[in-house]
Design an enzyme around this catalytic site. Structure first.
Site, mmCIF file in Angstrom:
data_model
loop_
_atom_site.group_PDB
_atom_site.id
_atom_site.type_symbol
_atom_site.label_atom_id
_atom_site.label_comp_id
_atom_site.label_asym_id
_atom_site.label_seq_id
_atom_site.Cartn_x
_atom_site.Cartn_y
_atom_site.Cartn_z
ATOM 1 N NE ARG A 103 -0.793 0.387 4.899
ATOM 2 C CZ ARG A 103 -1.424 0.649 6.007
ATOM 3 N NH1 ARG A 103 -2.733 0.781 6.016
ATOM 4 N NH2 ARG A 103 -0.776 0.764 7.150
ATOM 5 C CB THR A 107 -2.891 7.177 -1.823
ATOM 6 O OG1 THR A 107 -2.244 5.928 -2.107
ATOM 7 C CG2 THR A 107 -2.192 8.292 -2.574
ATOM 8 C CG ASP A 203 4.711 -3.315 9.312
ATOM 9 O OD1 ASP A 203 4.814 -4.492 8.907
ATOM 10 O OD2 ASP A 203 4.669 -2.337 8.544
ATOM 11 C CG ASP A 206 8.337 -3.725 9.685
ATOM 12 O OD1 ASP A 206 8.627 -4.115 8.548
ATOM 13 O OD2 ASP A 206 8.211 -2.528 9.984
#
Ligand code: URA
Length: 212
Positions: A103, A107, A203, A206
């Site tokens: 992504r 945006t 995340d 991650d």
């Protein structure tokens, strides 16, 4: 779109350790693996089967096995890869396709950067794997991608989902013909301004693979 929250104490327990920032990467991966196996049980509730005859040591009988074409499991790179082993342990004869989506952090729209999928997914039941349903953009794009190739039944499997993402996904898949199902470990409170799920787990990519 049907939504199934796998409301189970074992899932809640494992999710809590997954969320904890003190959980290290090897433990995070193992917990993800275990959670996916539990979620796969719900996700495959409507997997197609065909009957076939066998003989037990006692008598002849009729059982079932997975129908052909085989189910297609599609992890969304990168974080979805962390869910693949658990899913394949539960459905070892499934085929695997890959979809690389990222992504845009400004945006928050999804963009496909890689795919390794059969052109023709006619009559295929597909299982999309992505740990986090956040804005819903990535999963919506992935579902449309599979529908364009002919998939006729799609189940998205996520560890955590945001209410906003579920609503977006619901809107974006509303017009499509094949049934779409979401199986998730929990629905969290909300998304924050950065598009992270709150309370979430940070995340997922991650935490599975390290910061890149
Ligand atoms: N992706 C993640 O890995 N975590 C979030 O909270 C949202 C999207």
């Amino acid at each position: 779109m049907r939504v199934h929250v796998a409301d189970h104490p074992l899932i809640a327990h494992k999710l809590t350790y997954l969320r904890d920032q003190r959980t290290d990467t090897p433990t995070f991966r193992r917990l993800t693996d275990e959670l996916v196996m539990l979620l796969a049980y719900e996700a495959t509730r409507e997997v197609r089967t065909a009957s076939f005859d066998i003989e037990t040591p006692v008598t002849a009988t009729t059982g079932v096995r997975l129908a052909t074409p085989k189910p297609m499991v599609v992890p969304i790179l990168r974080a979805g890869l962390g869910m693949l082993d658990g899913m394949m342990r539960m459905v070892p004869t499934a085929e695997v396709g890959f979809l690389g989506m990222v992504r845009n952090e400004e945006t928050l729209e999804a963009h496909t950067y890689a795919n390794r999928l059969p052109e023709d997914l006619d009559q295929r039941q597909c299982y999309l794997l992505d740990p986090m349903l956040a804005t819903g953009g990535t999963l919506a794009a992935a579902i449309h991608y599979l529908v364009e190739r002919g998939a006729d039944d799609i189940t998205a499997v996520t560890l955590l989902s945001a209410p906003e993402g579920i609503e977006t996904l619901r809107e974006r898949v509303a017009g499509i013909e094949p049934p779409v199902r979401l199986v998730t470990g929990a629905i969290d409170e909300r998304l924050n301004e950065q598009g992270y799920i709150v309370p979430g787990l940070g995340d997922a990519g991650d935490r599975l693979y390290g910061v890149v």
